[in-house]
Write an enzyme that holds these catalytic residues in place. Structure first.
Site, PDB file in Angstrom:
ATOM      1  N   HIS A 271       0.823  -1.209   0.000  1.00  0.00           N
ATOM      2  CA  HIS A 271       0.000   0.000   0.000  1.00  0.00           C
ATOM      3  C   HIS A 271       0.856   1.258   0.000  1.00  0.00           C
ATOM      4  O   HIS A 271       0.430   2.298  -0.515  1.00  0.00           O
ATOM      5  CB  HIS A 271      -0.929  -0.017   1.217  1.00  0.00           C
ATOM      6  CG  HIS A 271      -2.158  -0.833   0.993  1.00  0.00           C
ATOM      7  ND1 HIS A 271      -3.436  -0.309   1.023  1.00  0.00           N
ATOM      8  CD2 HIS A 271      -2.326  -2.148   0.710  1.00  0.00           C
ATOM      9  CE1 HIS A 271      -4.313  -1.256   0.785  1.00  0.00           C
ATOM     10  NE2 HIS A 271      -3.666  -2.383   0.591  1.00  0.00           N
ATOM     11  N   SER A 275       1.033  -0.912  -6.527  1.00  0.00           N
ATOM     12  CA  SER A 275       1.126  -2.175  -7.249  1.00  0.00           C
ATOM     13  C   SER A 275       1.680  -1.951  -8.647  1.00  0.00           C
ATOM     14  O   SER A 275       1.562  -0.870  -9.226  1.00  0.00           O
ATOM     15  CB  SER A 275      -0.262  -2.828  -7.353  1.00  0.00           C
ATOM     16  OG  SER A 275      -0.215  -3.998  -8.128  1.00  0.00           O
ATOM     17  N   LYS A 299     -13.257  -9.687  -8.298  1.00  0.00           N
ATOM     18  CA  LYS A 299     -12.322 -10.568  -9.012  1.00  0.00           C
ATOM     19  C   LYS A 299     -11.602 -11.500  -8.041  1.00  0.00           C
ATOM     20  O   LYS A 299     -11.442 -12.695  -8.315  1.00  0.00           O
ATOM     21  CB  LYS A 299     -11.318  -9.711  -9.789  1.00  0.00           C
ATOM     22  CG  LYS A 299     -10.356 -10.521 -10.639  1.00  0.00           C
ATOM     23  CD  LYS A 299      -9.333  -9.634 -11.327  1.00  0.00           C
ATOM     24  CE  LYS A 299      -9.992  -8.744 -12.356  1.00  0.00           C
ATOM     25  NZ  LYS A 299      -8.978  -7.978 -13.133  1.00  0.00           N
ATOM     26  N   ASP A 300     -11.160 -10.959  -6.894  1.00  0.00           N
ATOM     27  CA  ASP A 300     -10.494 -11.800  -5.898  1.00  0.00           C
ATOM     28  C   ASP A 300     -11.451 -12.838  -5.323  1.00  0.00           C
ATOM     29  O   ASP A 300     -11.068 -13.991  -5.088  1.00  0.00           O
ATOM     30  CB  ASP A 300      -9.939 -10.934  -4.766  1.00  0.00           C
ATOM     31  CG  ASP A 300      -8.732 -10.124  -5.207  1.00  0.00           C
ATOM     32  OD1 ASP A 300      -8.193 -10.412  -6.292  1.00  0.00           O
ATOM     33  OD2 ASP A 300      -8.335  -9.198  -4.479  1.00  0.00           O
ATOM     34  N   GLU A 343       8.581 -33.557  -0.442  1.00  0.00           N
ATOM     35  CA  GLU A 343       7.363 -33.142  -1.136  1.00  0.00           C
ATOM     36  C   GLU A 343       7.722 -32.486  -2.464  1.00  0.00           C
ATOM     37  O   GLU A 343       8.842 -32.018  -2.674  1.00  0.00           O
ATOM     38  CB  GLU A 343       6.565 -32.166  -0.268  1.00  0.00           C
ATOM     39  CG  GLU A 343       5.963 -32.784   0.984  1.00  0.00           C
ATOM     40  CD  GLU A 343       4.731 -33.612   0.676  1.00  0.00           C
ATOM     41  OE1 GLU A 343       4.338 -33.674  -0.511  1.00  0.00           O
ATOM     42  OE2 GLU A 343       4.156 -34.194   1.611  1.00  0.00           O
TER      43      GLU A 343
END
Length: 457
Positions: A271, A275, A299-300, A343
């Site tokens: 923030h 971005s 969208k998220d 893994e």
């Protein structure tokens, strides 16, 4: 004209008059107001109300009370202002589906914390009781099998989403100025998650858990001078045992909450710095931005729903993708499994470890594959201008080919690790390790210099 007698029922207001801000109070009954009384002026009973001339806009201010002075509604108002500011955070409008991975990571992290805390109520970090406690949890605790399945599946999905998140950062130059700090926090967060995942892998104390801890201990012991001491600290003895389980349990439990703090820090730095955008500096123009809510929350939310569907399908129909049959057998120090492998999300680094003949240099190469991410902002010295002029300019194909080589090298290193780097896989593992490092140490410095030269011409 005078104020009414019950003028003590007042409500604060702000008057904007000809670009001048006047602070005053407004009568709660009549709605009339007056300017704020200064020291030495007559009381409101003796002062007439003089309405200002010109256009006036009145903006109410939240009422205050004794509770707000005590910290009740005031704190609520502060929290509301924080949420409102968070929802109004501006983001480039051209963000694609790769930018929804952050929300997916937060959702899976919350699920992992809740399920992990519940599992910890039953788990016993003791070499003679750990495997039995896990079996009891799955067979006798109500919905214990579901909790453990969610936790194991969550680990796989979290690491997969995290690798995609790193890929997106490399693809779109999220490490470039002024976001070096954001990239650094994210890389440290990746390391913490990997350590936490390994510690959690040891806790069930099955065959793969035991021998995975043994291999890791021997790898640490290969460090010159301090190797034996570090191995003793890591294992708590000469071989994995109860002391190892206690260390891994504390490490897994503590780092889980430290990761939450690092995620909060990561979001705060995001923030502060803003971005990135798929279209580079052009997409970060303020005129091309949209608020986080409702455009990106929708969208998220859709991305999290799709993730939940995939998560449920894997957990219910393909559990073999996230579990190992060998780890459903109790740890046996006298029987070494035919194929010891970690893994899937550790396989590329395991392949790099085995591709180098020396144990110490193999450990150095394997650990350096993660540590080198910290230095990416300084290996690629390009700026926003060079990003626009070079990466998306005349040499548009070059970074895409280099990034494809990096991804293929990472995957091939994992496949080599799965096949224990034997035969032809030894050559593939070494070539994959070389291709991985060439991207960071060769391509990024070369291309940033080439892009700066193109930007100046």
């Amino acid at each position: 004209m005078r104020l009414p007698d019950d003028h003590c029922k007042i409500m604060p207001f702000i008057v904007k008059h000809d670009n001048t801000v006047l602070y005053g109070v407004r009568d709660a009954v009549s709605g009339r107001g007056e300017g704020e009384r200064m020291a030495g002026t007559p009381s409101c009973q003796d002062q007439a109300y003089q309405p200002p001339t010109g256009p006036i806009s009145v903006q109410p201010v939240p009422e205050t009370s004794a509770a707000s002075v005590a910290g009740g509604p005031a704190q609520t108002h502060t929290a509301y202002a924080f949420v409102r500011e968070y929802m109004a955070f501006l983001l480039p409008r051209d963000l694609n589906v790769l930018w929804t991975i952050g929300a997916m990571l937060v959702a899976v992290l919350a699920l992992m914390l809740l399920s992990g805390l519940t599992l910890a109520l039953t788990y016993t970090p003791d070499a003679s009781l750990a495997f039995a406690s896990v079996e009891t949890l799955e067979r006798r605790v109500p919905f214990g099998w579901l909790l453990r399945s969610m936790h194991m599946t969550g680990a796989t999905f979290f690491m997969a989403a995290l690798y995609l998140h790193v890929f997106r950062g490399l693809c779109y130059g999220s490490y470039r100025a002024p976001r070096q700090g954001l990239w650094g926090v994210g890389t440290v967060l990746l390391m913490m998650v990997m350590i936490t995942a390994f510690a959690g892998y040891v806790l069930p104390w099955g065959q793969m858990s035991y021998w995975g801890a043994d291999v890791a201990g021997k790898a640490v012991g290969a460090i010159p001078v301090v190797g034996n001491t570090l191995e003793q600290v890591f294992l708590g003895g000469d071989a994995p045992g109860t002391a190892t389980l206690h260390r891994m349990f504390v490490l897994h439990f503590t780092l889980a909450f430290a990761i939450v703090g690092m995620v909060i820090l990561h979001v705060a730095v995001l923030h502060a710095r803003g971005s990135t955008s798929p279209s580079g500096a052009i997409g970060q123009n303020r005129a091309r931005m949209l608020p986080f809510h409702p455009y990106f929350t929708v969208k998220d939310g859709l991305g999290v729903m799709v993730l939940a569907i995939l998560f449920t399908l894997v957990m219910c129909f393909w559990p073999g993708l996230v579990t190992e049959a060998e780890n459903y057998r109790p740890a046996n120090p006298l029987h070494t499994p035919a194929d010891i492998e970690p893994e899937w999300y550790f396989l590329p680094f395991y392949g790099m470890l085995q591709a180098v003949p020396s144990k110490f240099f193999g450990l150095l190469v394997s650990g350096g594959a993660v540590a080198i991410l910290l230095f990416v902002p300084w290996l690629d010295r390009g700026t926003s201008a060079t990003f626009a002029a070079g990466r998306w300019g005349g040499l548009r194909w070059l970074p895409r080919v280099a990034l494809a080589v990096l991804v293929c090298s990472f995957v091939l290193a994992g496949l080599a690790g799965r096949h224990h780097v034997q035969g032809v896989w030894l050559l593939i593992g070494r070539l994959a390790t070389l291709g991985y490092y060439l991207y960071f140490l060769g391509f990024l410095p070369f291309y940033s210099r080439l892009a700066r030269k193109e930007a100046r011409s």
